[in-house]
Design a protein around this motif. Structure first.
Motif, PDB file in Angstrom:
ATOM      1  N   ASP A 152       0.536  -1.032  -0.157  1.00 25.36           N
ATOM      2  CA  ASP A 152      -0.055  -0.166   0.042  1.00 25.36           C
ATOM      3  C   ASP A 152       1.067   1.151  -0.226  1.00 25.36           C
ATOM      4  O   ASP A 152       1.608   1.407   0.581  1.00 25.36           O
ATOM      5  CB  ASP A 152      -0.954   0.231   1.235  1.00 25.36           C
ATOM      6  CG  ASP A 152      -1.297   1.043   1.338  1.00 25.36           C
ATOM      7  OD1 ASP A 152      -2.318   1.248   0.447  1.00 25.36           O
ATOM      8  OD2 ASP A 152      -2.068   1.732   1.981  1.00 25.36           O
ATOM      9  N   VAL A 153       0.694   2.128  -0.778  1.00 22.50           N
ATOM     10  CA  VAL A 153       1.251   3.883  -0.743  1.00 22.50           C
ATOM     11  C   VAL A 153       0.171   4.323  -0.187  1.00 22.50           C
ATOM     12  O   VAL A 153      -1.060   4.717  -1.322  1.00 22.50           O
ATOM     13  CB  VAL A 153       1.907   3.582  -2.168  1.00 22.50           C
ATOM     14  CG1 VAL A 153       2.695   5.114  -2.655  1.00 22.50           C
ATOM     15  CG2 VAL A 153       2.839   2.633  -2.627  1.00 22.50           C
ATOM     16  N   HIS A 154       0.074   4.911   0.411  1.00 24.27           N
ATOM     17  CA  HIS A 154      -0.948   6.408   1.098  1.00 24.27           C
ATOM     18  C   HIS A 154      -2.444   5.709   1.000  1.00 24.27           C
ATOM     19  O   HIS A 154      -3.359   6.528   1.245  1.00 24.27           O
ATOM     20  CB  HIS A 154      -0.314   7.368   0.201  1.00 24.27           C
ATOM     21  CG  HIS A 154       0.938   7.723   0.139  1.00 24.27           C
ATOM     22  ND1 HIS A 154       1.756   7.930   1.826  1.00 24.27           N
ATOM     23  CD2 HIS A 154       1.933   7.925  -0.411  1.00 24.27           C
ATOM     24  CE1 HIS A 154       2.825   8.729   1.424  1.00 24.27           C
ATOM     25  NE2 HIS A 154       3.051   8.593   0.195  1.00 24.27           N
ATOM     26  N   GLY A 155      -2.626   4.303   0.968  1.00 25.11           N
ATOM     27  CA  GLY A 155      -3.886   4.319   1.201  1.00 25.11           C
ATOM     28  C   GLY A 155      -4.478   4.121   0.008  1.00 25.11           C
ATOM     29  O   GLY A 155      -6.267   3.690  -0.573  1.00 25.11           O
ATOM     30  N   ILE A 156      -4.156   4.243  -1.526  1.00 23.85           N
ATOM     31  CA  ILE A 156      -4.324   5.122  -2.667  1.00 23.85           C
ATOM     32  C   ILE A 156      -4.306   4.034  -3.396  1.00 23.85           C
ATOM     33  O   ILE A 156      -5.221   3.506  -4.486  1.00 23.85           O
ATOM     34  CB  ILE A 156      -4.281   5.976  -2.890  1.00 23.85           C
ATOM     35  CG1 ILE A 156      -4.179   7.118  -2.233  1.00 23.85           C
ATOM     36  CG2 ILE A 156      -4.432   6.563  -4.274  1.00 23.85           C
ATOM     37  CD1 ILE A 156      -5.470   7.480  -1.889  1.00 23.85           C
ATOM     38  N   ASN A 166       2.468  -0.363  -5.186  1.00 17.97           N
ATOM     39  CA  ASN A 166       3.626  -0.100  -5.728  1.00 17.97           C
ATOM     40  C   ASN A 166       3.384  -1.145  -6.128  1.00 17.97           C
ATOM     41  O   ASN A 166       3.093  -1.735  -6.837  1.00 17.97           O
ATOM     42  CB  ASN A 166       4.260  -0.490  -4.329  1.00 17.97           C
ATOM     43  CG  ASN A 166       4.999  -1.400  -4.041  1.00 17.97           C
ATOM     44  OD1 ASN A 166       4.511  -2.446  -4.744  1.00 17.97           O
ATOM     45  ND2 ASN A 166       5.898  -1.539  -2.760  1.00 17.97           N
ATOM     46  N   TRP A 198      -8.213   0.105  -2.630  1.00 14.60           N
ATOM     47  CA  TRP A 198      -8.620   0.814  -1.146  1.00 14.60           C
ATOM     48  C   TRP A 198      -9.385  -0.056  -0.081  1.00 14.60           C
ATOM     49  O   TRP A 198      -9.736  -0.101   1.543  1.00 14.60           O
ATOM     50  CB  TRP A 198     -10.313   2.346  -1.636  1.00 14.60           C
ATOM     51  CG  TRP A 198      -9.471   2.575  -2.414  1.00 14.60           C
ATOM     52  CD1 TRP A 198      -8.476   3.483  -2.865  1.00 14.60           C
ATOM     53  CD2 TRP A 198     -10.450   3.225  -3.234  1.00 14.60           C
ATOM     54  NE1 TRP A 198      -7.867   4.313  -3.058  1.00 14.60           N
ATOM     55  CE2 TRP A 198      -9.052   4.962  -3.852  1.00 14.60           C
ATOM     56  CE3 TRP A 198     -11.777   4.028  -3.201  1.00 14.60           C
ATOM     57  CZ2 TRP A 198      -9.755   5.517  -4.623  1.00 14.60           C
ATOM     58  CZ3 TRP A 198     -11.646   4.318  -4.343  1.00 14.60           C
ATOM     59  CH2 TRP A 198     -11.102   5.971  -5.338  1.00 14.60           C
ATOM     60  N   GLY A 203      -6.175  -0.539   1.428  1.00 10.51           N
ATOM     61  CA  GLY A 203      -6.937   0.982   1.440  1.00 10.51           C
ATOM     62  C   GLY A 203      -7.617   1.734   1.905  1.00 10.51           C
ATOM     63  O   GLY A 203      -7.983   1.182   2.939  1.00 10.51           O
ATOM     64  N   TRP A 204      -8.334   2.811   2.240  1.00 15.58           N
ATOM     65  CA  TRP A 204      -8.111   3.574   2.890  1.00 15.58           C
ATOM     66  C   TRP A 204      -9.333   3.143   3.213  1.00 15.58           C
ATOM     67  O   TRP A 204     -10.184   3.141   4.645  1.00 15.58           O
ATOM     68  CB  TRP A 204      -8.535   5.259   2.758  1.00 15.58           C
ATOM     69  CG  TRP A 204      -9.615   5.223   1.608  1.00 15.58           C
ATOM     70  CD1 TRP A 204      -8.632   5.110  -0.057  1.00 15.58           C
ATOM     71  CD2 TRP A 204     -10.854   5.762   1.560  1.00 15.58           C
ATOM     72  NE1 TRP A 204      -9.651   5.927  -0.923  1.00 15.58           N
ATOM     73  CE2 TRP A 204     -11.305   5.670   0.555  1.00 15.58           C
ATOM     74  CE3 TRP A 204     -11.489   6.468   2.372  1.00 15.58           C
ATOM     75  CZ2 TRP A 204     -12.109   6.995  -0.048  1.00 15.58           C
ATOM     76  CZ3 TRP A 204     -13.129   6.353   2.358  1.00 15.58           C
ATOM     77  CH2 TRP A 204     -13.315   7.020   0.744  1.00 15.58           C
ATOM     78  N   GLN A 206      -9.659  -0.091   5.702  1.00 17.94           N
ATOM     79  CA  GLN A 206      -9.517   1.053   6.974  1.00 17.94           C
ATOM     80  C   GLN A 206     -10.460   1.543   7.849  1.00 17.94           C
ATOM     81  O   GLN A 206     -10.575   1.083   9.252  1.00 17.94           O
ATOM     82  CB  GLN A 206      -8.084   2.277   6.814  1.00 17.94           C
ATOM     83  CG  GLN A 206      -7.353   2.517   6.167  1.00 17.94           C
ATOM     84  CD  GLN A 206      -5.656   1.458   5.970  1.00 17.94           C
ATOM     85  OE1 GLN A 206      -6.294   0.654   6.933  1.00 17.94           O
ATOM     86  NE2 GLN A 206      -4.741   1.792   5.256  1.00 17.94           N
TER      87      GLN A 206
END
Ligand SMILES: Nc1ncnc2c1ncn2[C@@H]1O[C@H](COP(=O)(O)OP(=O)(O)O)[C@@H](O)[C@H]1O
Ligand SMILES: Nc1ncnc2c1ncn2[C@@H]1O[C@H](COP(=O)(O)OP(=O)(O)O)[C@@H](O)[C@H]1O
Ligand SMILES: Nc1ncnc2c1ncn2[C@@H]1O[C@H](COP(=O)(O)OP(=O)(O)O)[C@@H](O)[C@H]1O
Lengths: 112, 433, 433, 433, 112, 112
Positions: free
Chosen positions: D99-103, D106, D177, D182-183, D186
């Motif tokens: 995951d890269v910043h929840g978005i 990679n 996500w 991803g967000w 979460q």
């Protein structure tokens, strides 16, 4: 103008069409039909039981031609459609009172 | 399907290799969830679902007249849908709940009450939920099979009433007797995957329906699409691996043997029907191959986990030959209108399979079954009792259900609707546009 | 399919995690039945069965002329049924019995003699019964595939004689050579799931049949139902996961890799064929997509358990492009009448796949295979030898079988029957009513 | 689909029985490959592949006009093929890489780089390869589903451009996500098998496409073959067991529960749609039964691993009733031309299912989900947020994609081509000859 | 009474039918046929090989009308079926000797 | 010779055929057609939306007979095809100028 309507065996279609094109017939319309006549129907077997199918597949060819061409066309169909076995079909000839080409509105023999 | 067979069996399923290694350390004999077996049951249940829709729907649909294709499919579709719902509500519980006097199950599983993902089905290594699902697919296809006898004239609304009644009053008790620790299982009847519960049962129910309904105006078989029937037969054959090998409730050697027996008998029966028809009518038909395959699948069903390949071949031959005569000679002679031969094929081949299981059950394949050829003639008698009692119960009760529904709402469509075709009249649709 | 690969392999399949834990305690190296692997083989065998019926039957049937649809289906149907029966009687034993001089198996498994649910197939964790069933489905589809070259003019009765002869004299020895510890497997030929045994074999056999039979009166391809062909292609794609990933004989990482490689090459080949056709004829056809997918499936078959996704993509491209030319350029040029291109698609893509396996086999995917790109150019030579020897043997023997059957009973229908259509003439049926 | 749930879960999957026995000896908590779970994932992935081809292709194809049948099938076919290729190249990595910043993920898995048969997907007991394959089939069917809104007028070449754009820019981030840590994951959104990611997403994308394309000249629904639609629905139902029960990523009790919930809701929705249509229009249609079943499958998707059978029944009823009104009342009222109701059925039922999951999630079925009825009203809010944000993102982005492609190459066929039919114009083929 | 038989392009059927209904035509019978004429057949591609299909799908409309209506009907068909492109089709006119309505046994013009 | 063309309800086909055979008709050709007339089209329901189908399935029977048989044939069709409900269909009679049997080349009434 006359309409020549021929009921033929389906597998003869290509031969008849080619023969008609060769003598210069410009158009025709065909229909899948089913025929009943002296030719005996065929037998099909489903779940060990035989069923006679009375109506056999035939092709109807309709072509409208000038009066002068009728004989030639009939001869051509006769030759190309004949197998000599029962069920070869029929040719019927009808009078056509008028012909119109939809694209141009032309009438009469030139519309054929 | 296996009923309780004692601890040893479960242990085997829990992984023999494992056992050997940890041997002494193994104190707790409660079966544990086995992921391999559970994987197989998830798949097997899906396979059997496929058998009804689109399998049976297309097998039957292809043989229906063009104007009745969708209606024929709809009967299987709603058989599956309605059974699915009532099964989880109460029917599963009545069939597989704790035995009450050998007759019926109790209501412990009402609405699947108390069942969680951790509940295993007793004496198996698989979750109760998937056992319930697996059983559901059997119930559904049984009533769907019966519809084959009564298409092209049945009122659709009547079917929606008949299905739940039939499942509740006929399927549920019989399933309980044979697989739910009921009296037939006590008796020692062998029915690996449902020859009696499913096929004999469906066949005679169909016959009862056909008798109450009477003959169609046009009883000729005019398959609108033989290819659909073959598609359906192929899907049924495929799904039947889940039906038969799945009935072992484990991914093991007996399941593997059932797989092979199923395939062998089916192939043999397809060939046998084809040859019989060829000799009688001069041509080997593809509908005959498909019909033979189904007859073989039906006949091997009760035997699949018990017989060796030689047994399977003999069962296949018998199943491929005898129904040819019931559908082409007995049916016209007696004059009932079993539209798609649910009785002539399923009932008859199911009966033959039930008896032959008693003949060919080979204890070296499955210690739980020992047939006539292996020195136990008594098994044939037990099989006869199980088959006859199921036939009688199912036939009489089915007659009653069809009759009662007929009295209350009518079960036959109007003659003009029958002629116009049920797709248009009952559903407002045309199959091909 | 794996042949013996030593103990390590089996241990892995018996559950690596397990091993690590119980490590030292693990003395007995005999493989034990693994329920997960067995579940997978039960399923994979069912999947491959589905490939022939209805998969291939519909793939081919859809491309046949309307008047030959049922006959085309019947060829696949009977290929499967006849093979099923002779397989358990003797063919399995000849193919997979104890090796005799690298040429053929012995008769130890005659009538599945001595096999019980407890028998595991040597060096696997799955029962002998399901291994036999899995192999059966491969034999059956191979001969069914060959029928694609010879439809619309073959005498149905001749087919019923050709099938058992062909399986016995051609399929069985080749399967033994490659998978039954025969000479090709000694040589080190890589054929994960049957590129050589199944596809090259079926392709050249079909070609031989087409040559003996001669051209049809009307060689035009007039698919009566392109949707059936796509239905068949979809079912083949689905079933092929069982074919390829099942050939690992275990539900493990290599099977997973084979699954993905299969899907990748197939998708790529469908796209590649579509684009090639588009560039050549101005339109992307759906029949082309389906044909490309099948070519991709064929080509990835021998490679599936050895190559990585990049290898799969390249194989897919080659498989999607080359056969377009064999069917549309080579076939008319040479003038043989390979009706549905069993040779042009299966034979050719099978050959390409066999060679490319030698190029792309990636030891990090499967240590058992190391190709040209990973420093082992010799593998390509071995692959060529295996492919060419199979082609030669199969082609010559097939010519002989077709010729001999022709001499004894005739293999081609009368011209008028060909014109009327084989459904009606050979089976007394019409597909659509 | 499960995201990381801590060690306990994996342990369970690694075999509970095992654990109990070896208890103390078990120090290493890394999950090991489980053959049973892997078998199930190999099968489930194959099942979901079947859903697109031939499942959805036939479900949609049967409803298309006769002259557009093959084109409709081709849209699903190419959706699957293109997605398959780009998935292993880069899309899988973007969705499921670290995951890269929840978005977004990679590029660790670019070209499946570094993945070997020994790699397990983190916190599961199954190989990375088959997890990737399983996810692939989800991506593919999502974009294929969207095609239902836009058939009978879409330029084929435009579709080949739209598919990769749509997967890359819309599917990949949303999948990340919800399932890729991803967000939305979460946030605690519950989406067991893809109600949001797949169905809402596909539905609104289809709607966007329909809006950009505009109405067809003839918006009438003239199903060329209702039987094909039922065949497709049956295959979808079957495959959906892999979709839903497979999303557990293990062959266990929750998977079994998901199987049963799926079947129950689907059956109920088929009945509910049929009855609703009957009351509104006087006839129970078979297309309605099939449509209802699909609506039920869609709605139960996010809920399948969380709800009990009573929850399933309620969800089934809602899913069977509401879309009847969106397709027959809302659609003509608002005037968009959602050809086969990808929005009206999938979008709407997907939305309903997402919300109802928040209501009915039963912690005794799955501790990971607790809904309104079990004292957690907040879950409904989370579900709403997840559904609304997906809808908004997908709708806006889809509008942009369709518009941009339209500007560059045009997305609508010429009127005369639409009238002549796309099979002939776009592919040079006729479905039935 | 005359029979007016029009061979038209299939997608024009709805338009022609609506136009005929508008001018008060009470009945017609249509048949799916295949036509051959100046319009070149179409090309289909199967397995990377192009095949020319000579016969194209057409619709035949037959309607029997009173003599007095012939002209109006022909005009109407012309207008509604025309695209101006080759293959628009033809109109043929035949004489009908008698018409009977099966339901009532009525004969002649009132039976139409 | 006359051509008798009857448009009838499909389910009446067997009855009509049997009746015609009984009175000695030797041959006929049938076509599946669709009809539009006073009979209201039927309603079909797809996805909860009702569509009216204007054209209803009909069967066209064509049989060419001797002039002397026309009346008998018409009577027979009338009797066997009638249900009394709207949509029973029509009989049209045309003149046939010539008939040829393809198998033999025979012409005229003996060719029928
Ligand atoms: N009187 C008739 N009117 C219309 N069609 C006819 C008539 N007689 C025969 N036909 C058509 O011609 C076909 C062939 O006729 P049949 O009597 O079987 O053989 P033959 O043409 O050799 O005499 C029939 O199947 C039917 O379609
Ligand atoms: N001489 C004819 N007899 C019967 N049908 C004809 C004849 N000529 C044309 N047709 C029908 O009319 C259709 C259109 O004719 P064609 O020559 O292609 O174009 P156009 O009508 O523009 O001259 C043909 O497909 C065929 O069905
Ligand atoms: N003027 C006509 N020309 C050609 N066919 C007609 C005509 N009128 C009716 N038909 C055919 O006869 C069928 C029955 O006609 P219809 O008006 O519905 O009922 P009825 O025959 O009871 O008057 C129609 O479906 C159509 O096929």
């Amino acid at each position: 103008m006359k309409k020549i309507e021929a009921i033929i065996k389906p597998f003869k279609l290509d031969e008849v069409k080619d023969a008609l094109v060769e003598i210069g017939i410009g158009g025709m319309t065909i229909t899948e039909v089913k025929g009943f006549g002296q030719q005996k129907g065929k037998t099909e077997i489903y779940r060990a039981t035989e069923y006679v199918i009375d109506f056999l597949p035939k092709i109807k060819i309709e072509t409208v031609v000038k009066d002068s061409e009728v004989e030639k066309v009939v001869e051509t169909i006769l030759k190309s459609a004949q197998t000599g076995k029962v069920g070869d079909g029929k040719i019927f000839i009808y009078n056509v009172e008028e012909t119109v080409r939809i694209r141009t509105g032309e009438k009469g023999e030139s519309a054929i | 399907m296996k009923t309780f067979r004692g601890g040893i069996d479960m242990l085997k399923k829990a992984g023999l290799g494992f056992l050997l290694l940890t041997g002494s350390a193994f104190a707790d004999t409660t079966p544990k969830l086995n992921h391999g077996d559970t994987a197989w049951m998830l798949v097997a249940s899906s396979f059997v679902m496929l058998m009804t829709l689109p399998g049976l729907a297309f097998f039957y649909g292809g043989m229906a007249k063009k104007k009745d294709l969708l209606n024929t499919i709809a009967l299987s579709f709603m058989a599956y849908a309605i059974t699915s719902v009532i099964w989880v509500l109460y029917a599963y519980s009545l069939a597989f709940g704790k035995d009450v006097h050998g007759i019926i199950g109790n209501l412990q599983y009402l609405f699947m009450n108390g069942v969680t993902p951790n509940s295993l089905h007793p004496s198996t290594t698989v979750p109760e939920f998937i056992y319930c699902g697996f059983q559901l697919t059997f119930a559904a296809i049984t009533v769907a099979l019966a519809s084959g006898s009564i298409i092209e004239r049945l009122k659709f609304s009547a079917w929606l009433v008949i299905v739940p009644l039939w499942i509740t009053l006929i399927y549920v008790p019989i399933a309980h007797w044979v697989w739910g620790n009921g009296w037939l299982s006590q008796l020692g009847a062998l029915d690996f995957a449902g020859g009696t519960v499913v096929h004999i049962n469906a066949g005679v129910a169909g016959l009862a329906g056909a008798l109450v309904l009477g003959k169609r105006k046009n009883t000729q078989l005019i398959p609108n699409n033989v290819a659909y029937t073959i598609l359906g037969a192929g899907l049924l054959w495929f799904g039947w691996f889940g039906f038969n090998a799945g009935s072992e409730l484990a991914a093991d050697g007996i399941a593997s043997s059932a797989w092979l027996a199923t395939n062998t008998a089916t192939a043999m029966a397809a060939i046998a029907w084809m040859i019989t028809e060829w000799m009688l009518h001069g041509k080997p038909t593809t509908l005959g191959m498909a019909s033979g395959a189904i007859a073989g699948l039906v006949a091997i069903t009760p035997a699949s986990g018990y017989v060796n390949v030689i047994g399977s071949i003999v069962i296949g031959i018998v199943a491929g030959v005898v129904p040819v005569f019931t559908v082409s000679w007995l049916k016209p002679k007696l004059g009932y209108d079993d539209s798609l031969d649910a009785f002539g094929v399923h009932g008859v081949a199911g009966f033959l399979g039930a008896i032959l299981t008693g003949v060919f059950a080979d204890p070296s394949i499955n210690p739980a079954g020992k047939g006539l050829l292996y020195g136990n003639p008594h098994q044939v008698v037990i099989q006869l009792i199980a088959a006859m009692s199921t036939m009688t119960y199912s036939f009489v009760m089915s007659l009653i259900i069809f009759k009662v529904v007929d009295i209350f709402m009518g079960i036959r469509v109007k003659e003009e609707d029958e002629i116009e075709g049920l797709d248009s009249v009952a559903h407002g649709e045309t199959a091909y546009n």
